[in-house]
Each structure stands twice: as C-alpha cells, then as structure tokens.
Design an enzyme around this catalytic site. Structure first.
Site, PDB file in Angstrom:
ATOM      1  N   GLU A  53       0.812  -1.215   0.000  1.00 43.54           N
ATOM      2  CA  GLU A  53       0.000   0.000   0.000  1.00 43.54           C
ATOM      3  C   GLU A  53       0.844   1.264   0.000  1.00 43.54           C
ATOM      4  OE1 GLU A  53      -2.943   3.001   0.625  1.00 43.54           O
ATOM      5  OE2 GLU A  53      -1.217   2.739   1.904  1.00 43.54           O
ATOM      6  N   ASP A  54       1.936   1.233   0.771  1.00 43.00           N
ATOM      7  CA  ASP A  54       2.772   2.436   0.802  1.00 43.00           C
ATOM      8  C   ASP A  54       4.246   2.034   0.760  1.00 43.00           C
ATOM      9  OD1 ASP A  54       3.335   5.106   0.773  1.00 43.00           O
ATOM     10  OD2 ASP A  54       2.739   5.511   2.852  1.00 43.00           O
ATOM     11  N   HIS A 114      -0.895   0.525   7.031  1.00 43.39           N
ATOM     12  CA  HIS A 114      -1.478   1.364   5.972  1.00 43.39           C
ATOM     13  C   HIS A 114      -0.379   2.341   5.523  1.00 43.39           C
ATOM     14  CE1 HIS A 114      -5.543   3.588   4.948  1.00 43.39           C
ATOM     15  NE2 HIS A 114      -4.763   3.464   3.899  1.00 43.39           N
ATOM     16  N   ILE A 116       2.877   4.762   5.545  1.00 47.83           N
ATOM     17  CA  ILE A 116       4.122   4.753   6.316  1.00 47.83           C
ATOM     18  C   ILE A 116       4.952   6.002   6.001  1.00 47.83           C
ATOM     19  CG2 ILE A 116       4.230   2.233   6.497  1.00 47.83           C
ATOM     20  CD1 ILE A 116       6.337   2.202   4.302  1.00 47.83           C
ATOM     21  N   HIS A 134      -4.213  -0.372  11.706  1.00 45.67           N
ATOM     22  CA  HIS A 134      -5.653  -0.491  11.997  1.00 45.67           C
ATOM     23  C   HIS A 134      -5.944  -1.803  12.707  1.00 45.67           C
ATOM     24  CE1 HIS A 134      -6.388   2.989   9.461  1.00 45.67           C
ATOM     25  NE2 HIS A 134      -5.865   2.389   8.414  1.00 45.67           N
ATOM     26  N   ASN A 168      -5.241   7.728   7.609  1.00 44.91           N
ATOM     27  CA  ASN A 168      -4.885   7.093   6.333  1.00 44.91           C
ATOM     28  C   ASN A 168      -3.374   7.056   6.139  1.00 44.91           C
ATOM     29  OD1 ASN A 168      -4.372   6.841   3.414  1.00 44.91           O
ATOM     30  ND2 ASN A 168      -6.589   6.847   3.268  1.00 44.91           N
ATOM     31  N   ASN A 224      -5.880  11.781   1.698  1.00 46.17           N
ATOM     32  CA  ASN A 224      -5.286  10.450   1.628  1.00 46.17           C
ATOM     33  C   ASN A 224      -3.774  10.547   1.837  1.00 46.17           C
ATOM     34  OD1 ASN A 224      -4.345   7.888   0.527  1.00 46.17           O
ATOM     35  ND2 ASN A 224      -6.459   7.567  -0.081  1.00 46.17           N
ATOM     36  N   ASP A 269      -3.654   8.417  -4.715  1.00 47.16           N
ATOM     37  CA  ASP A 269      -3.651   7.798  -3.395  1.00 47.16           C
ATOM     38  C   ASP A 269      -2.459   8.320  -2.586  1.00 47.16           C
ATOM     39  OD1 ASP A 269      -3.639   5.812  -1.277  1.00 47.16           O
ATOM     40  OD2 ASP A 269      -4.962   4.614  -2.510  1.00 47.16           O
ATOM     41  N   ASN A 270      -1.342   7.601  -2.527  1.00 44.38           N
ATOM     42  CA  ASN A 270      -0.189   8.090  -1.759  1.00 44.38           C
ATOM     43  C   ASN A 270       0.685   9.024  -2.591  1.00 44.38           C
ATOM     44  OD1 ASN A 270      -0.347   6.768   0.861  1.00 44.38           O
ATOM     45  ND2 ASN A 270      -0.207   4.878  -0.314  1.00 44.38           N
TER      46      ASN A 270
END
Ligand SMILES: *[C@@H]1O[C@H](CO)[C@@H](O)[C@H](O)[C@H]1NC(C)=O
Length: 355
Positions: A53-54, A114, A116, A134, A168, A224, A269-270
């Site tokens: 995700e990140d 999630h 970082i 989470h 987030n 986000n 998103d990121n």
C-alpha cells in the site's frame, strides 16, 4: 399543500439527487477507462502478493513496503494473514524483498499497516519508521526504530488519540511528531460511501506531537496521501476523490497555510517526493467503481503519475505507467530511487521498472 407545490418539491429533490449522482460518479471516476502506458524493463517483486500500500525509500536505497492492508469494503486475498513490512535493497540487482522481523511485545496478529513514513534523526542517524495501523479497524500510529544491523523493527510507541480517529497516511517531522490525514467521523465503509455520495468534506490533516495535537487543515473530500517537499518547507496532501494535490506552507509553529491546489483527473492515493528532483509521484486508481465492486472479470487497473515543477504556474503531469489490471491492480504508490521505479497496490502485487 397544492399539487403544484408538491410537484415542485419532488422536482427539486430529484434534481438535487441527480446532481449528487453526477458529482459522485465524477468523484469516483465511474466510467473512466485508461489507455495503457508501458515501461520496458519491469518485474513483479517476488513474495509480495497481498498489497504494497505504501512505500518509503531511505537515501541509501533501502525501501520499506507496507503489505497486507485490510480495509473495509476493499477486497483482500488472504484476510487471515496479518500485515507485514517488507524491506527491499534497491542497490541489489536480485531485488528480493524480505519481511522485516518486529521486536517482541508488539501484537503482530492484529497488525494492519497502511500509510508509512520514515524519519532520520540528524543527531545520531537513527532511522524511525512510522506506520498507520488499523488493529480491529481502529487507528493507531506505531513508531519503530529500524535496527539495520539486525534487520529488525524495534517497536517504540503506539499512539492513539481522539483527534486521530480514522487515519490514512502520515508524514513524520520529528522522532515523535507527524502530520496525519484523517477522517474525523467515519471508519465504516457504508458511511464512507454515504459521505462521499453527499460530498461532505469531513477529512482533515492533524499535527501530532506528544504535547500538542491539533487540526491544521481541513475541507478535503477524502484526504489520503501526505508528503513533505524535498526542501521541507511544504506539505503536500492528496485528496483522492477531489482529484487534487493540495500544497501547504509549513510554519515554525507547525501550522499550515494553503498555497495552491493542483487539479488532476485521477483518484490519487499516496504521494512520494523524489528527493533528487522534488518531483511528486503518485499511484492512482483509474476507476473507483472497479475498486469498490471487485470483479475478477473486470479488475481495477493502475496508473502512475509524475508531477514536475509542482510549484510553478504550469506543472507537468505525466502518466508514466498505466495498466488495466493485467499486470498490477489498484496502484496506490510510486517511489523512485536512481531511475528505478517501485509501484505498490492496496491488495495486489508490487512492480519494479527501470525508468
Ligand atoms: C488488458 O490489457 C491487456 C494487455 O494490454 C489485454 O491483453 C487485455 O485484453 C486487456 N484486458 C481488458 C479487460 O481490457
């Protein structure tokens, strides 16, 4: 009530609903399809199957990758697997990510990483990794110290705070302080959709340090990714359903003042800032509907965007890579090091390409 008045009221309500629907479908890019953009030398990273995700990259080329996010309403291929942080040395041609060991005492079974961020303490070169977590779908920020010799993340601290309701992403600005993007009412999937449908702007940026916690920016549809400019003077905030990068000047007292907004047409998103050039990179969702209603016959795609000269009047926005999901699905992040591009996804794989 007269019949005409009733009809008028119904008409007005229907028009309002129609307008919301149009706005909503625009915000999630309901009908958008993208043309493919390829890069020549690409490979999927071995061992990463459940999301990346990140991604954060240290100045020495070590990349941290958060994997295994379970997020309400989003598909997950192995919901029983706890999350992991992978480490990848971008100087090593083998490109083998390894799952980082985490020190004893930290609850790994509920680890759900999630966003970082890394922080390097100039005093002693200590490397800190901040991880939005989470556990049981709540929000905490975990601070780890990266012990490079032993290849272990030493857990230092779990931060919980009522102002950090549904976090987030974070950007670390000190060994114990950060900015976080946050939804201040909802964690629940259905309520998030309702929030998005009505077009409420109930997400914000919170500054956190042990003695000082406050909201420093608000008014985003869905704040986000968050990142800091390479000169450390500005904070960039991605509004995923607003399709914008919001630039703020960072002040000595950690308050933020708006500088400008860069409008894109993707669900970004990121954010990642290339320390060498200052370029802003993002992984985006071409079509939010495909993300929310996962269909193996028509999977969500990936779109990697680079923004050059973001502070100028005419930033250059380039789609560096785009794929319909045949290679990688649901991109969230793109990070660069020395002409090497790493791309991550919410629940799918991670892709490496040479630029
Ligand atoms: C996705 O792209 C690949 C390669 O470009 C193509 O073969 C495939 O048919 C496409 N799939 C869809 C669902 O459009």
């Amino acid at each position: 009530m007269g019949a005409l008045l009733k009809l008028t009221i119904i008409g007005v309500l229907l028009a309002a609903l129609g307008e919301r629907l149009v706005q909503f479908s625009h915000r999630i890019n309901l009908f958008r399809e993208i043309a493919p953009v390829d890069l020549p030398n690409c490979q999927l990273l071995k061992g990463i199957e459940y999301g990346a995700e990140d991604i954060e990259i240290l100045p020495n080329g070590l990349a941290f990758i958060s994997s295994g996010l379970k997020y309400p309403g989003i598909v997950h291929f192995a919901p029983e697997n706890p999350g992991e942080i992978f480490l990848l040395d971008l100087n090593d041609e083998k490109l083998r990510p390894s799952s980082l060991r985490i020190s004893k005492g930290f609850d790994l079974s509920t680890f759900n990483p999630h966003g970082i961020s890394t922080y390097i303490d100039e005093k002693d070169d200590s490397v800190y990794l901040f991880v939005v977590n989470h556990p049981h779908y709540k929000s905490t920020v975990e601070i780890f110290r990266f012990a490079e010799e032993e290849n272990v993340l030493v857990h230092l601290k779990t931060i919980r705070h009522s102002a950090l309701h549904s976090v987030n992403d974070v950007v670390a600005v000190g060994p114990e302080s950060f900015y976080a993007t946050n939804d201040y009412y909802f964690t629940d999937f259905i309520m998030r959709i309702v929030e998005m449908f009505i077009g409420l702007r109930w997400t914000n940026v919170v500054y956190y340090s042990p003695g000082d916690v406050r909201q420093v920016a608000t008014g985003f549809y869905s704040a986000n990714g968050i990142a800091m400019s390479s000169d450390k003077k500005f904070i960039y905030v991605a509004d995923v359903t607003g399709h914008t990068v919001n630039i703020f000047e960072k002040h000595e007292d950690w308050s933020l003042s708006p500088v400008k907004v860069v409008q894109l047409d993707c669900l970004l998103d990121n954010l990642f800032v290339d320390p060498a050039t200052g370029d802003v990179w993002t992984g985006a969702h071409p079509n939010g509907f495909k993300l929310l209603i996962y269909n193996t016959e028509d999977v969500p795609g990936s779109e990697i965007i680079r923004i050059q000269n973001i502070h100028s009047d005419h930033p250059t926005v380039t789609t560096v890579y785009a794929n319909n999901g045949s290679v990688i699905q649901a991109s969230t992040v793109a990070a660069v090091y020395d002409n090497k591009l790493l791309m991550g996804t919410i629940f799918h794989r991670a892709l490496y390409c040479e630029l």
